[in-house]
Design a protein around this motif. Sequence first.
Motif, PDB file in Angstrom:
ATOM      1  N   PRO A   1      -9.710   9.969  -3.231  1.00  0.00           N
ATOM      2  CA  PRO A   1      -9.826   9.980  -1.466  1.00  0.00           C
ATOM      3  C   PRO A   1     -10.691   9.013  -0.848  1.00  0.00           C
ATOM      4  O   PRO A   1     -10.416   8.531   0.038  1.00  0.00           O
ATOM      5  N   THR A   2     -12.046   8.960  -1.482  1.00  0.00           N
ATOM      6  CA  THR A   2     -13.084   7.980  -0.550  1.00  0.00           C
ATOM      7  C   THR A   2     -12.574   6.560  -0.715  1.00  0.00           C
ATOM      8  O   THR A   2     -12.556   6.104   0.341  1.00  0.00           O
TER       9      THR A   2
ATOM     10  N   VAL B   1       0.804  -1.166   0.208  1.00  0.00           N
ATOM     11  CA  VAL B   1       0.142   0.018  -0.084  1.00  0.00           C
ATOM     12  C   VAL B   1       1.069   1.318   0.139  1.00  0.00           C
ATOM     13  O   VAL B   1       0.581   2.217  -0.644  1.00  0.00           O
ATOM     14  N   SER B   2       2.140   1.347   1.005  1.00  0.00           N
ATOM     15  CA  SER B   2       2.811   2.624   1.032  1.00  0.00           C
ATOM     16  C   SER B   2       3.499   2.662  -0.575  1.00  0.00           C
ATOM     17  O   SER B   2       3.681   3.824  -0.918  1.00  0.00           O
TER      18      SER B   2
ATOM     19  N   LEU C   1     -10.259   2.086   1.755  1.00  0.00           N
ATOM     20  CA  LEU C   1      -9.327   0.782   1.874  1.00  0.00           C
ATOM     21  C   LEU C   1      -8.217   0.853   2.675  1.00  0.00           C
ATOM     22  O   LEU C   1      -8.206  -0.376   3.679  1.00  0.00           O
ATOM     23  N   LEU C   2      -7.865   1.924   3.052  1.00  0.00           N
ATOM     24  CA  LEU C   2      -6.762   2.069   4.303  1.00  0.00           C
ATOM     25  C   LEU C   2      -7.394   1.772   5.669  1.00  0.00           C
ATOM     26  O   LEU C   2      -6.842   0.805   6.365  1.00  0.00           O
ATOM     27  N   GLY C   3      -8.694   2.262   5.774  1.00  0.00           N
ATOM     28  CA  GLY C   3      -9.522   2.107   7.120  1.00  0.00           C
ATOM     29  C   GLY C   3      -9.614   0.493   7.212  1.00  0.00           C
ATOM     30  O   GLY C   3      -9.437   0.151   8.197  1.00  0.00           O
TER      31      GLY C   3
END
Length: 328
Positions: free
Chosen positions: A269-270, A241-242, A275-277
Motif C-alpha cells: 500500500p505504501t 497503472v490502471s 507511486l500514484l501520488g
Amino acid sequence: MPRSISIVMPIYNEEALLKELFERMTRVMDGIESEFRLACEWVLVNDGSRDRSFEILCNFSANDRRLVVLDLSRNFGHQPAIQAGLEHASGDAVIVMDGDLQDPPELIRELVRSWLTGNAIVVAERRSRAERGIKGMMFSAFHAMLGRISDLKMETGSGVFGLMDRRALNDLLKLKERNRFLPGLRTWVGYQQAHVLYDREERAAGKPKQSFTRLFRYAFDAIFSFSFKPLRAIWTLGFIVSFFSFCYALFLVIVRLLHINVVAGFTTPTVAILLLGGIQLISIGILGEYLARIYDEVKQRPHYVIREIVRGEPATVPPALVATGGAL
Ligand code: UDP
Ligand code: MG
C-alpha cells in the motif's frame, strides 16, 4: 526586385559590447549596400536595459540613418523584444539575430545571398556552439527531446538567427500566440527553407542575460506550444497503472478464493500510494502548464509596450567619434 533588408536585434544590458557590434555591423551593412545594391535598416530593440545601452544606441543612431531604436518600457524578455522588432521592420527581408555577437554579423551576407537565389526563409544552423559544460549538455538534451516529441518536424540545430522574406514574415506575424518559440513558428510557416552553417561564437563581452529560469521557461514554451504528447503521455501512464492495478486486484481475489493466507504488510500500500501520488502530481503539473498558457493567451495582453522610437539621422560627426558612442 528586392530593395531593402532589415536586421532585428534585441539588446538588454549590453553596453560592454555595443562599440564592437556597431563597428562590425557598419562594415557588414556597407558591404551589403555596395555588393547587392540593397538598402539596410537596423532595428535595435532596447529591452529595458538598466545600463547605458539605450544612450549609446541613441548616439549611434544620431549618426547613422539606417538605425531604428525601439525603447521598450521595461524588460519584456528575448522573444517579446524580437517580436517588437519584427513588427516594426520594413525591409523586403528581415534578419533576426542576437545582439551579443554570438551570431556573427558577417554571416548576414551569406543569408542575403541565399535569399536572393529565391529562398523565402534562410536558417542559420549551428555547426558548433560555444556553450560547454552543463549548459551545453542541457541545450543538446533539449534539442534532442524537442526533435522527438514535437508534433511538427523541428530542426534541432537552430536558434532565432535567420532570414525571412516579407511574405513569410507577414504570415509569421499573423500567429498571435504569446508564448513564442520563434524557431518553431518559422518552421510552421513553411515555404522554401535553406540552411547556412556557422560556428556559434562566445559572447563578445558580459554575461548571458537570460537566466536559467528564463531558458527553462523558453524550453517549456517550445515543448508545450508544439506538442500534445505530454498530455497523451498522462493518458498512457494512467492506462498502464490502471491495468496493473486491475491485475493485482484479480490476483488478490484469486488468492482469497483459494484460501491462501497471505500476511498483509504495509509495503505494497505504501508504494502504491506514493507511486500514484507522484504520478497524479506530475499529471496535474503538466495540465497546469497547458492551462497557464491558455490563461495567458485569453488575457490577450500585448507582447510589449514601446516607450519611444528613435530613428537614425544622417552622419554629422566623423566616423571615429561615432564608433565610441560619442564618448571621446
Ligand atoms: N536579451 C533581451 N532581453 C532579455 C534577455 C536577453 O533582449 O531579457 C537579448 C540579449 O541582449 C542578447 C540576446 O537577447 O542580445 C540573447 O541573450 P543571451 O545572450 O543572454 O542569451 P543566450 O545566448 O544565453 O541564449
Ligand atoms: Mg547569447
